[in-house]
Write an enzyme that holds these catalytic residues in place. Structure first.
Site, mmCIF file in Angstrom:
data_model
loop_
_atom_site.group_PDB
_atom_site.id
_atom_site.type_symbol
_atom_site.label_atom_id
_atom_site.label_comp_id
_atom_site.label_asym_id
_atom_site.label_seq_id
_atom_site.Cartn_x
_atom_site.Cartn_y
_atom_site.Cartn_z
ATOM 1 N N ASP A 154 5.673 1.091 3.224
ATOM 2 C CA ASP A 154 5.196 2.327 2.229
ATOM 3 C C ASP A 154 3.487 2.165 2.445
ATOM 4 O O ASP A 154 2.877 3.060 1.355
ATOM 5 C CB ASP A 154 5.778 1.335 1.146
ATOM 6 C CG ASP A 154 6.311 2.843 0.033
ATOM 7 O OD1 ASP A 154 5.656 2.947 -1.190
ATOM 8 O OD2 ASP A 154 5.831 4.313 0.695
ATOM 9 N N LYS A 157 2.042 7.141 6.709
ATOM 10 C CA LYS A 157 3.023 7.191 7.236
ATOM 11 C C LYS A 157 2.470 8.150 8.522
ATOM 12 O O LYS A 157 3.437 7.087 10.173
ATOM 13 C CB LYS A 157 3.375 8.489 6.655
ATOM 14 C CG LYS A 157 3.545 8.604 5.258
ATOM 15 C CD LYS A 157 4.575 7.845 4.444
ATOM 16 C CE LYS A 157 4.465 7.525 2.959
ATOM 17 N NZ LYS A 157 4.330 5.918 2.699
ATOM 18 N N ASP A 182 9.872 3.373 3.761
ATOM 19 C CA ASP A 182 9.924 4.163 2.460
ATOM 20 C C ASP A 182 9.523 5.645 3.723
ATOM 21 O O ASP A 182 9.019 5.697 3.731
ATOM 22 C CB ASP A 182 9.121 3.770 1.601
ATOM 23 C CG ASP A 182 9.274 4.860 0.543
ATOM 24 O OD1 ASP A 182 8.716 5.523 -0.526
ATOM 25 O OD2 ASP A 182 10.560 5.437 0.484
ATOM 26 N N ASN A 183 10.515 7.098 2.543
ATOM 27 C CA ASN A 183 9.504 8.340 2.488
ATOM 28 C C ASN A 183 9.841 8.859 3.784
ATOM 29 O O ASN A 183 9.179 9.467 4.615
ATOM 30 C CB ASN A 183 7.535 8.260 2.665
ATOM 31 C CG ASN A 183 7.948 7.640 2.021
ATOM 32 O OD1 ASN A 183 6.826 6.427 1.245
ATOM 33 N ND2 ASN A 183 8.173 8.261 0.539
ATOM 34 N N GLU A 212 10.835 10.020 -5.323
ATOM 35 C CA GLU A 212 10.833 9.321 -6.386
ATOM 36 C C GLU A 212 10.575 10.026 -7.446
ATOM 37 O O GLU A 212 9.822 11.097 -7.416
ATOM 38 C CB GLU A 212 9.898 8.115 -6.355
ATOM 39 C CG GLU A 212 8.224 8.556 -5.801
ATOM 40 C CD GLU A 212 8.174 7.733 -4.629
ATOM 41 O OE1 GLU A 212 9.145 7.966 -3.324
ATOM 42 O OE2 GLU A 212 6.741 8.197 -4.204
HETATM 43 C C1 LIG Z 1 -3.891 0.848 6.448
HETATM 44 N N1 LIG Z 1 -3.231 0.073 5.160
HETATM 45 N N2 LIG Z 1 -3.149 -0.891 5.503
HETATM 46 C C2 LIG Z 1 -2.549 -1.151 4.013
HETATM 47 C C3 LIG Z 1 -2.181 0.297 2.981
HETATM 48 C C4 LIG Z 1 -2.385 1.193 1.636
HETATM 49 C C5 LIG Z 1 -2.159 1.587 1.221
HETATM 50 C C6 LIG Z 1 -2.503 2.663 0.458
HETATM 51 O O1 LIG Z 1 -1.564 1.930 -0.467
HETATM 52 C C7 LIG Z 1 -2.058 4.467 0.351
HETATM 53 C C8 LIG Z 1 -2.864 4.417 -0.015
HETATM 54 C C9 LIG Z 1 -2.912 6.249 0.223
HETATM 55 C C10 LIG Z 1 -1.262 6.350 0.451
HETATM 56 C C11 LIG Z 1 -0.696 6.027 0.920
HETATM 57 C C12 LIG Z 1 1.093 6.062 1.351
HETATM 58 N N3 LIG Z 1 2.350 6.522 0.515
HETATM 59 C C13 LIG Z 1 2.394 8.161 0.737
HETATM 60 O O2 LIG Z 1 1.655 8.526 0.785
HETATM 61 C C14 LIG Z 1 3.701 8.332 -0.012
HETATM 62 C C15 LIG Z 1 3.228 9.999 -0.730
HETATM 63 C C16 LIG Z 1 4.504 10.033 -1.454
HETATM 64 C C17 LIG Z 1 4.633 12.117 -2.129
HETATM 65 C C18 LIG Z 1 5.192 12.496 -1.277
HETATM 66 C C19 LIG Z 1 5.692 13.875 -2.201
HETATM 67 C C20 LIG Z 1 4.580 14.133 -2.551
HETATM 68 F F1 LIG Z 1 4.514 15.655 -2.681
HETATM 69 C C21 LIG Z 1 3.488 13.693 -2.778
HETATM 70 C C22 LIG Z 1 3.405 12.513 -2.431
HETATM 71 C C23 LIG Z 1 5.610 9.748 -1.680
HETATM 72 C C24 LIG Z 1 5.811 8.154 -1.291
HETATM 73 O O3 LIG Z 1 6.644 7.193 -1.849
HETATM 74 C C25 LIG Z 1 4.972 7.563 -1.335
HETATM 75 O O4 LIG Z 1 4.616 5.971 -0.170
HETATM 76 C C26 LIG Z 1 -0.540 4.269 0.848
HETATM 77 C C27 LIG Z 1 -2.621 2.837 3.260
HETATM 78 C C28 LIG Z 1 -3.574 2.460 4.206
HETATM 79 C C29 LIG Z 1 -3.031 1.350 3.971
HETATM 80 MG MG LIG Z 2 6.681 5.622 -0.596
#
Ligand SMILES: Cn1ncc2cc([C@H](O)c3cccc(CNC(=O)c4cc(-c5ccc(F)cc5)cc(O)c4O)c3)ccc21
Ligand SMILES: [Mg+2]
Length: 227
Positions: A154, A157, A182-183, A212
């Site tokens: 999650d 992406k 997810d997603n 969600e």
């Molecule tokens: C390398 N590494 N290692 C650990 C680690 C941890 C993170 C952060 O937890 C992190 C930060 C920012 C974004 C995310 C990904 N999540 C998303 O981008 C997402 C978007 C949407 C959505 C859907 C529609 C929209 F209009 C806008 C956003 C719905 C969703 O459920 C999502 O999960 C995860 C990042 C890289 C990492």
């Molecule tokens: Mg997600």
């Protein structure tokens, strides 16, 4: 300065949820995100699918990539039997700080510990600050993990596919390991989907749902590693 969205979500939990009650933390976050401010938690609809897969797998080792505010960490951890090892990776320190507090508020704090001290009667959630690409190769040395029974993807992406290949290369998957992503529709993970659906090393299944707290289509992809 203005609070961040995760901080506002944490404040809602501290104000409205019952301390020590994971279900109440989950319901409070879902209510807040549906009626006050959307946030990218897996949510209640996809969360129910996540719950059913976690219960079916009943993993003794689990990895979550992307903790964010800890919503899915709490969802997963509340279902895990004692002695389970759940590692969740978050590279953003502000998200990690909020997630620690939400995990603790949910009453899982006595299970959030430095890993595997006794490992007998507690679930060990280890929230590790760092990027998946750097930490996955260190799972054995840092946590004594040989393989993961369950992985919840999650995070970014465009990291799903490289990190899945990294898990394979590091031999952290075994015959029957389950990946739940997810997603896969929104925002979408086309290269990952193409890989797990076409590789002879995976048996993949799509669980249709919604993004969600919205009516937009999204879903989870469950993939069994065949070894
Ligand atoms: C390398 N590494 N290692 C650990 C680690 C941890 C993170 C952060 O937890 C992190 C930060 C920012 C974004 C995310 C990904 N999540 C998303 O981008 C997402 C978007 C949407 C959505 C859907 C529609 C929209 F209009 C806008 C956003 C719905 C969703 O459920 C999502 O999960 C995860 C990042 C890289 C990492
Ligand atoms: Mg997600």
């Amino acid at each position: 300065t203005r609070s961040t969205r995760p901080q506002r979500l944490l404040r809602a939990v501290q104000k409205k949820a019952i301390k020590g009650d994971p279900q109440s933390v989950i319901s409070t976050i879902d209510y807040f995100c549906r009626h006050s401010e959307w946030a990218m938690n897996v949510g209640d609809e996809k969360g129910a699918i996540l719950d059913s897969v976690v219960c079916e797998v009943s993993p003794s080792t689990a990895l979550e990539l992307g903790t964010y505010c800890g919503y899915s960490t709490v969802r997963i951890a509340r279902l895990l039997p004692p002695g389970t090892k759940l590692i969740t990776l978050e590279f953003n320190p502000d998200y990690a700080a909020v997630a620690r507090q939400i995990i603790e508020y949910s009453g899982l704090q006595d299970k959030v510990r430095v890993l595997w001290t006794d490992g007998v009667n507690h679930i060990y959630i280890c929230l590790v600050e760092g990027a998946s690409g750097d930490l996955i190769p260190k799972m054995q040395e840092l946590f004594g993990i040989k393989t993961f029974d369950f992985v919840f993807l999650d995070h970014w992406k465009d990291r799903y596919l490289p990190d899945t290949k990294l898990l394979e290369e590091c031999q952290l998957l075994r015959k029957g390991s389950i990946l739940l992503a997810d997603n896969v529709i929104c925002p979408g993970t086309p290269d990952y989907l193409e890989y797990v659906r076409n590789s002879p090393r995976y048996e993949s299944k799509y669980f249709k749902s919604h993004l969600e707290y919205t009516k937009v289509e999204d879903g989870l992809e469950k993939s069994v590693f065949l070894g």
